[in-house]
Design an enzyme around this catalytic site. Structure first.
Site, PDB file in Angstrom:
ATOM      1  N   GLY A  24      -9.808  -8.616  -0.478  1.00  0.00           N
ATOM      2  CA  GLY A  24      -8.626  -9.047   0.274  1.00  0.00           C
ATOM      3  C   GLY A  24      -8.153 -10.458   0.001  1.00  0.00           C
ATOM      4  O   GLY A  24      -6.979 -10.694  -0.266  1.00  0.00           O
ATOM      5  N   GLY A  37     -12.835  -3.700   0.906  1.00  0.00           N
ATOM      6  CA  GLY A  37     -14.198  -3.224   1.144  1.00  0.00           C
ATOM      7  C   GLY A  37     -14.654  -2.219   0.110  1.00  0.00           C
ATOM      8  O   GLY A  37     -15.808  -2.233  -0.327  1.00  0.00           O
ATOM      9  N   LYS A  71     -19.743 -16.358   2.401  1.00  0.00           N
ATOM     10  CA  LYS A  71     -21.158 -16.095   2.676  1.00  0.00           C
ATOM     11  C   LYS A  71     -21.903 -15.382   1.544  1.00  0.00           C
ATOM     12  O   LYS A  71     -21.412 -14.415   0.980  1.00  0.00           O
ATOM     13  CB  LYS A  71     -21.289 -15.270   3.954  1.00  0.00           C
ATOM     14  CG  LYS A  71     -20.842 -16.025   5.203  1.00  0.00           C
ATOM     15  CD  LYS A  71     -21.096 -15.210   6.448  1.00  0.00           C
ATOM     16  CE  LYS A  71     -20.720 -15.998   7.704  1.00  0.00           C
ATOM     17  NZ  LYS A  71     -20.964 -15.220   8.927  1.00  0.00           N
ATOM     18  N   ARG A 129       0.820  -1.217   0.000  1.00  0.00           N
ATOM     19  CA  ARG A 129       0.000   0.000   0.000  1.00  0.00           C
ATOM     20  C   ARG A 129       0.855   1.269   0.000  1.00  0.00           C
ATOM     21  O   ARG A 129       0.451   2.294  -0.556  1.00  0.00           O
ATOM     22  CB  ARG A 129      -0.948   0.001   1.202  1.00  0.00           C
ATOM     23  CG  ARG A 129      -2.099  -0.976   1.026  1.00  0.00           C
ATOM     24  CD  ARG A 129      -3.047  -0.967   2.201  1.00  0.00           C
ATOM     25  NE  ARG A 129      -4.223  -1.767   1.924  1.00  0.00           N
ATOM     26  CZ  ARG A 129      -5.197  -2.000   2.805  1.00  0.00           C
ATOM     27  NH1 ARG A 129      -5.128  -1.469   4.017  1.00  0.00           N
ATOM     28  NH2 ARG A 129      -6.240  -2.740   2.480  1.00  0.00           N
TER      29      ARG A 129
END
Length: 393
Positions: free
Chosen positions: A351, A374, A198, A36
């Site tokens: 991720g 996200g 999920k 990053r």
């Protein structure tokens, strides 16, 4: 979506306030993954190459919950940032206050000051206007190059844009260049590979992508809820009972839109969820009642390969199985290889998918590996990202 970028403004002689995402992993006071930090160096260097500019850098690190906590100090980050940048980086004593104002005021052309963790103050996540105004007082121009936090309406990502001329850095410009066409006008055929554990965390992405996709591959733990809807037995595999009707509705909508949905037709299973469990090949979509689905099988990968070979646009978010366990990593590794070898435009966001392409050595073969888990997920859901919206002003 038209963003104002740093090339749209004359930065000469300006003090630039930049928000970056230096929320990097640390171990014993050392940065263990500096991806990053490296990702914003082109923007930082461009700014400092302009005559007479100085730079005030903002970031958060971890979750200090609005309190000053030495465990979340930016000190190790400042050290690594300085090494990579090749010029001195001073760490401010705090984020706001008289002492910081003096440090900022003393900045000379070419100098860099990194503020302490902006989340040391609860006002950051509350997007407090007064806090944002104090941050904005450090610059003549605001630049956001923190794609990974642009889905949050925080003081340093959205709030400061109300007080300063605001522009996107090169990283955000690149992220938007690759992500925006996927929702607007992708090269066809367009294939999405969506995995993860999920349905609840990915249904928004599936429904959004079904508007532009030709085919959607569904893998990972979420696939078993869809297989259950289709009448297959899933053994002891992950199941979200509350999402059976939603999964059924999605499959119906996809069929109406003529979107091909590829679900596992065979599996690699285990008797228990354990890294040392013995893999059991199941040559059918149905899983015996004493087994847990852990990965996709060879027949499923052959179906995926057919779709990906023909694709001109591919987006991947989420692993195909429990790739952290070496015995159940083959499906995710194979998909990473297929995407790496694709001649289409390839985008990896999220991720675990990013971790997978890095782990298996295919990151350099992907056109764009996103820095925002996200943020990329919310963008693919069709949500407006506050930090990006602020740059359209």
């Amino acid at each position: 979506m038209k963003l104002q970028t740093i090339k749209d403004v004359d930065l000469q002689g300006k003090r630039v306030l930049i928000r970056v995402d230096f929320n990097v992993p640390l171990k014993e006071g050392t940065v263990t993954d500096d991806t990053r930090i490296k990702s914003v160096l082109p923007t930082v260097r461009y700014i400092l190459d302009q005559k007479g500019t100085s730079l005030v850098v903002m970031s958060h690190l971890g979750r200090p919950k609005g309190k000053k906590d030495p465990a979340f100090s930016m000190a190790p980050v400042a050290k690594r940032f300085q090494e990579l940048l090749g010029r001195p980086v001073r760490l401010a004593a705090d984020v706001i206050g008289d002492a910081v104002h003096k440090e900022v005021a003393a900045l000379q052309a070419g100098e860099v000051l990194l503020l302490e963790n902006v989340r040391f103050y609860s006002e950051e996540e509350a997007n407090d206007a007064d806090y944002a105004k104090k941050l904005a007082s450090y610059g003549d121009v605001y630049v956001n190059d923190a794609f990974g936090t642009s889905h949050r309406a925080h003081a340093s990502t959205e709030g400061v844009s109300h007080f300063l001329p605001s522009f996107a850095g090169f990283l955000i410009e690149k992220e938007m260049k690759f992500f925006a066409p996927l929702l607007e006008n992708p090269d066809k055929p367009f294939v999405a590979v969506i995995g993860g554990s999920k349905v609840s965390s990915k249904i928004g992405v599936l429904e959004s992508l079904a508007k532009t996709c030709d085919a959607i591959v569904i893998g990972g733990g979420m696939a078993y809820t869809f297989l259950k809807v289709q009448g297959h037995s899933i053994g002891k595999s992950l199941l979200e009972e509350d999402y059976l009707d939603i999964a059924k509705s999605f499959l119906k909508k996809a069929e109406e839109r003529k979107v091909r949905v590829i679900l596992p037709v065979d599996h690699v299973c285990a008797t228990e969820f354990n890294e040392k469990a013995t893999p059991v090949q199941v040559d059918s979509a149905d899983i015996p009642e004493d087994l847990i689905g852990m990965d996709v099988g060879a027949k499923t990968l052959a179906l995926v390969a057919t779709e990906l070979k023909a694709a001109r646009s591919i987006v991947w978010n989420g692993p195909m199985g429990v790739f952290e366990f070496s015995s159940f990593a083959e499906g995710t590794k194979a998909v990473a290889k297929m995407i790496g070898e694709s001649k289409g435009t390839t985008v990896v966001g999220g991720g675990d998918s990013v971790a997978a392409v890095n782990k298996f050595g295919y990151a350099d073969q992907i056109d764009h590996v996103s820095t925002g888990g996200g943020a990329s997920l919310e963008f693919l859901e069709g949500k407006q990202l506050p930090g990006i919206k602020a740059l359209e002003r």
